[in-house]
Design an enzyme around this catalytic site. Structure first.
Site, PDB file in Angstrom:
ATOM      1  N   GLY A  34      -3.541   5.401   5.088  1.00 36.87           N
ATOM      2  CA  GLY A  34      -3.852   5.532   3.666  1.00 36.87           C
ATOM      3  C   GLY A  34      -2.598   5.429   2.835  1.00 36.87           C
ATOM      4  N   ASN A  57       0.823  -1.221   0.000  1.00 36.50           N
ATOM      5  CA  ASN A  57       0.000   0.000   0.000  1.00 36.50           C
ATOM      6  C   ASN A  57       0.854   1.266   0.000  1.00 36.50           C
ATOM      7  OD1 ASN A  57      -2.661  -1.187   0.203  1.00 36.50           O
ATOM      8  ND2 ASN A  57      -2.036  -1.867   2.237  1.00 36.50           N
ATOM      9  N   VAL A  58       1.751   1.353   0.982  1.00 31.07           N
ATOM     10  CA  VAL A  58       2.494   2.605   1.165  1.00 31.07           C
ATOM     11  C   VAL A  58       3.560   2.787   0.082  1.00 31.07           C
ATOM     12  CG1 VAL A  58       3.898   3.953   2.763  1.00 31.07           C
ATOM     13  CG2 VAL A  58       2.039   2.543   3.649  1.00 31.07           C
ATOM     14  N   GLY A  59       4.265   1.705  -0.245  1.00 30.29           N
ATOM     15  CA  GLY A  59       5.287   1.799  -1.298  1.00 30.29           C
ATOM     16  C   GLY A  59       4.658   2.279  -2.600  1.00 30.29           C
ATOM     17  N   LYS A 113       2.930   4.192  19.286  1.00 28.23           N
ATOM     18  CA  LYS A 113       3.019   5.603  18.877  1.00 28.23           C
ATOM     19  C   LYS A 113       3.293   6.497  20.096  1.00 28.23           C
ATOM     20  CE  LYS A 113       0.370   4.683  14.761  1.00 28.23           C
ATOM     21  NZ  LYS A 113      -0.972   4.499  14.195  1.00 28.23           N
ATOM     22  N   LYS A 140       7.104   1.006  12.027  1.00 30.23           N
ATOM     23  CA  LYS A 140       7.260   1.394  13.435  1.00 30.23           C
ATOM     24  C   LYS A 140       8.195   0.456  14.212  1.00 30.23           C
ATOM     25  CE  LYS A 140       2.709   1.260  13.383  1.00 30.23           C
ATOM     26  NZ  LYS A 140       2.291   1.508  12.027  1.00 30.23           N
TER      27      LYS A 140
HETATM   28  N1  LIG Z   1      -1.087   1.360   5.247  1.00 29.41           N
HETATM   29  C1  LIG Z   1      -1.088   2.454   5.979  1.00 29.41           C
HETATM   30  O1  LIG Z   1      -2.018   3.265   5.931  1.00 29.41           O
HETATM   31  C2  LIG Z   1       0.053   2.730   6.928  1.00 29.41           C
HETATM   32  C3  LIG Z   1       0.037   3.916   7.700  1.00 29.41           C
HETATM   33  C4  LIG Z   1       1.133   4.196   8.533  1.00 29.41           C
HETATM   34  C5  LIG Z   1       2.184   3.295   8.623  1.00 29.41           C
HETATM   35  N2  LIG Z   1       2.141   2.127   7.890  1.00 29.41           N
HETATM   36  C6  LIG Z   1       3.290   1.211   7.971  1.00 29.41           C
HETATM   37  O2  LIG Z   1       3.931   1.190   6.702  1.00 29.41           O
HETATM   38  C7  LIG Z   1       4.505  -0.106   6.452  1.00 29.41           C
HETATM   39  C8  LIG Z   1       3.981  -0.635   5.114  1.00 29.41           C
HETATM   40  O3  LIG Z   1       2.575  -0.753   5.189  1.00 29.41           O
HETATM   41  P1  LIG Z   1       1.715  -1.283   3.960  1.00 29.41           P
HETATM   42  O4  LIG Z   1       0.297  -0.991   4.287  1.00 29.41           O
HETATM   43  O5  LIG Z   1       2.300  -0.779   2.699  1.00 29.41           O
HETATM   44  O6  LIG Z   1       1.982  -2.854   4.052  1.00 29.41           O
HETATM   45  P2  LIG Z   1       1.670  -3.945   2.916  1.00 29.41           P
HETATM   46  O7  LIG Z   1       0.671  -3.430   1.956  1.00 29.41           O
HETATM   47  O8  LIG Z   1       1.398  -5.208   3.665  1.00 29.41           O
HETATM   48  O9  LIG Z   1       3.070  -4.097   2.130  1.00 29.41           O
HETATM   49  C9  LIG Z   1       4.184  -4.665   2.722  1.00 29.41           C
HETATM   50  C10 LIG Z   1       5.238  -4.848   1.672  1.00 29.41           C
HETATM   51  O10 LIG Z   1       6.410  -5.361   2.313  1.00 29.41           O
HETATM   52  C11 LIG Z   1       6.888  -6.461   1.553  1.00 29.41           C
HETATM   53  N3  LIG Z   1       7.615  -7.379   2.439  1.00 29.41           N
HETATM   54  C12 LIG Z   1       7.145  -8.093   3.483  1.00 29.41           C
HETATM   55  N4  LIG Z   1       8.145  -8.801   4.047  1.00 29.41           N
HETATM   56  C13 LIG Z   1       9.254  -8.533   3.331  1.00 29.41           C
HETATM   57  C14 LIG Z   1      10.586  -9.004   3.358  1.00 29.41           C
HETATM   58  N5  LIG Z   1      10.993  -9.866   4.293  1.00 29.41           N
HETATM   59  N6  LIG Z   1      11.458  -8.541   2.437  1.00 29.41           N
HETATM   60  C15 LIG Z   1      11.075  -7.661   1.477  1.00 29.41           C
HETATM   61  N7  LIG Z   1       9.811  -7.191   1.381  1.00 29.41           N
HETATM   62  C16 LIG Z   1       8.913  -7.622   2.296  1.00 29.41           C
HETATM   63  C17 LIG Z   1       5.663  -7.089   0.938  1.00 29.41           C
HETATM   64  O11 LIG Z   1       6.082  -7.849  -0.188  1.00 29.41           O
HETATM   65  P3  LIG Z   1       5.144  -8.919  -0.976  1.00 29.41           P
HETATM   66  O12 LIG Z   1       3.894  -8.223  -1.353  1.00 29.41           O
HETATM   67  O13 LIG Z   1       6.001  -9.312  -2.133  1.00 29.41           O
HETATM   68  O14 LIG Z   1       4.924 -10.055  -0.018  1.00 29.41           O
HETATM   69  C18 LIG Z   1       4.870  -5.834   0.565  1.00 29.41           C
HETATM   70  O15 LIG Z   1       5.338  -5.317  -0.659  1.00 29.41           O
HETATM   71  C19 LIG Z   1       4.121  -0.968   7.654  1.00 29.41           C
HETATM   72  O16 LIG Z   1       5.213  -1.010   8.534  1.00 29.41           O
HETATM   73  C20 LIG Z   1       2.930  -0.234   8.264  1.00 29.41           C
HETATM   74  O17 LIG Z   1       2.815  -0.455   9.651  1.00 29.41           O
HETATM   75  C21 LIG Z   1       1.112   1.836   7.045  1.00 29.41           C
END
Ligand SMILES: NC(=O)c1ccc[n+]([C@@H]2O[C@H](COP(=O)([O-])OP(=O)(O)OC[C@H]3O[C@@H](n4cnc5c(N)ncnc54)[C@H](OP(=O)(O)O)[C@@H]3O)[C@@H](O)[C@H]2O)c1
Length: 355
Positions: free
Chosen positions: A322, A16-18, A225, A126
Site C-alpha cells: 500500500g 505509489n510509495v514515494g 523476503k 528490495k
Molecule cells: N507499492 C507497494 O505497496 C510496495 C510495498 C513494499 C515495497 N515496495 C517497493 O517500493 C518500491 C517503489 O514501489 P512503487 O509501488 O512506488 O513503484 P512505482 O509506483 O512503480 O514507482 C516507481 C518510481 O520509480 C521511478 N523510477 C523508475 N526507474 C527510475 C530511474 N532509473 N531513475 C529514477 N526514477 C526511476 C518511477 O519514475 P517514473 O514514474 O517517472 O517513470 C516512479 O516514480 C519498489 O522497489 C517496490 O518493490 C512497494
C-alpha cells in the site's frame, strides 16, 4: 519536543510509495514537529519518465502531489538520481525506485553513492538489500550514516526493526510467515470455492497481482523476503539462489479443501531459521493448523512469527503493501535516524561540558 534540525530530503522515485510518504509528511507535518521533533525540506524529486524537480529552497509537496495527481510531470530539471542525492543540503536519500533483483539498479548505484558521501538512505527497494546488504551495511558504518529498509518486508507493519530493536537481547531462532499478500489472497479465494486460475484472474482485476504474476505466484517475492530475514534478523547473508523456493501454481481447489477438512489452511510460508549453527531460508506452501495465528491471516494481509529463546513465539499481523502503508515504513526509519542523530548530539554536548 524542540525541532533542532531541518532534514534535507531527496526522493528518487515518486510513484505509489514515494507519493504515499509525501502525503504522510504533508498530513502530519505539525505532529512530526511537536511530537517527534522532526522537520524536513524536500530539495529534489527525481523520476524516470516524469522528469525531475530540484529546488534548493524546498519543494512545496502538497502542490507537487496535486500536480502529479493530475498526471503532470515532476519537472524539467536535468539531474540524475546520483547527482540529486549528492546535492548540497541533502541528508536523507529516499530510494523508492522499482525492485530489480537482477542487478539492483537503479537503486544499488544510488545507494552506494549516497552512503559513500555520508548521506542516510531509507528505502523499500528490495533489490540492493538482496544483492548487497553486507557491503552496504559496512559502507554505512564506515561513513557514519544509516541504511534502513523496514519497508522491504511487510510494508509499514514492523518486521525488521521489530526483530532488531524491540526484540533486542532475544535470540531469534526462526522467522516464518505470510509475506506475500497476492498469493495469500489467491489461496483465501480458493477456500471460498474458486479454482486457482479464477482466483488469480480476480487478483489481477483487483490490482493485487501484476500483468506478469510470476514474481508472486512462483514465490520470488516471498523468497527475497526470506533471504532478507536470514541476512538481517539471523545475521547470515544468503544468496537469493540458495533460498529453496516453491510457489502456489500447483495448488488445486481440492488441495485447499482437503487441508481444511484436516483442520489446516494452506499458506505460502516464507521461513528463515537457524539450526545447528546453519541458517537456511525457504518458501513453500505449507499446511498450518487452524489454531496457529498464521492460519487466521486471510486476504492480502501479511504476518510473521518470530520464534525466540526468551519470549517463545511473537506474531505480528498487518498490511503488507500500500502507498501510505509503505510510506509509514520509510517514515519510521527517518524518525529513527533523526532520533539517533539527536542522541549523538546530546552525548557530544555532555562530553564538551565534562571537559
Ligand atoms: N507499492 C507497494 O505497496 C510496495 C510495498 C513494499 C515495497 N515496495 C517497493 O517500493 C518500491 C517503489 O514501489 P512503487 O509501488 O512506488 O513503484 P512505482 O509506483 O512503480 O514507482 C516507481 C518510481 O520509480 C521511478 N523510477 C523508475 N526507474 C527510475 C530511474 N532509473 N531513475 C529514477 N526514477 C526511476 C518511477 O519514475 P517514473 O514514474 O517517472 O517513470 C516512479 O516514480 C519498489 O522497489 C517496490 O518493490 C512497494
Amino acid at each position: 519536543m524542540r525541532v533542532e534540525k531541518e532534514w534535507g530530503l531527496c526522493f528518487v522515485g515518486f510513484g505509489n510509495v514515494g507519493q504515499g510518504l509525501a502525503r504522510l509528511l504533508v498530513k502530519k507535518e505539525e505532529e512530526l514537529a511537536s511530537r517527534w521533533g522532526f522537520s524536513c525540506r524536500t530539495l529534489a524529486v527525481v523520476g524516470k519518465t516524469k522528469g525531475a524537480l530540484v529546488r534548493p529552497e524546498g519543494i512545496g509537496m502538497a502542490d507537487l502531489l496535486a500536480r502529479v495527481g493530475r498526471g503532470e510531470p515532476l519537472g524539467s530539471d536535468s539531474v540524475s538520481p546520483v547527482e540529486a542525492a549528492l546535492l548540497p543540503g541533502v541528508d536523507m536519500v529516499i530510494d523508492v525506485t522499482p525492485t530489480n533483483l537482477s542487478d539492483g539498479e537503479p537503486g544499488l548505484s544510488l545507494t552506494r553513492a549516497a552512503l559513500e558521501a555520508g548521506r542516510h538512505v531509507v528505502t523499500s527497494d528490495k533489490g540492493p538489500v538482496s544483492l548487497a546488504f553486507p557491503e552496504l551495511k559496512k559502507l554505512a558504518e564506515a561513513r557514519g550514516c544509516s541504511y534502513r529498509f523496514e519497508g522491504a518486508v511487510m510494508s509499514g507493519t514492523p518486521s525488521l526493526n521489530l526483530a532488531l530493536e524491540s526484540l533486542a537481547g532475544c535470540d531469534v531462532l526462526e522467522a516464518k510467515g505470510i509475506v506475500n499478500g497476492t498469493t495469500n489472497y489467491i489461496l483465501t479465494r480458493m477456500e471460498d470455492g474458486l479454482e486457482y486460475g479464477e482466483a488469480l484472474r480476480e487478483a489481477m482485476e483487483k490490482g493485487y497481482a501484476e500483468a506478469d504474476p510470476s514474481g508472486d505466484v512462483d514465490g520470488w517475492d516471498a523468497a527475497v523476503k526470506a533471504q532478507i530475514l536470514a541476512g538481517v534478523v539471523l545475521g547470515s547473508p544468503l544468496s537469493l539462489a540458495s533460498v529453496d523456493r516453491r510457489g502456489i501454481a500447483g495448488i488445486t481447489k481440492k488441495d485447499v479443501e482437503d487441508a481444511l477438512a484436516r483442520g489446516h489452511r494452506i499458506k505460502l510460508v516464507a521461513r528463515a531459521s537457524c539450526s545447528g549453527g546453519t541458517v537456511r531460508a525457504s518458501v513453500a506452501p505449507e499446511e498450518i493448523p487452524l489454531s496457529h495465528p498464521l492460519a487466521g491471516v486471510t486476504g492480502a494481509t501479511n504476518a510473521l512469527t518470530f520464534t525466540t529463546d526468551t519470549l517463545g513465539d511473537v506474531t505480528i499481523i498487518g498490511p503488507g503493501a500500500g502507498r501510505e502503508e509503505t510510506g509509514q515504513a520509510l517514515l519510521s526509519d527517518m524518525l529513527a535516524i533523526a532520533a539517533g542523530a539527536r542522541k549523538e548530539e546530546e552525548c557530544l554536548i555532555k562530553q564538551s561540558h565534562f571537559h
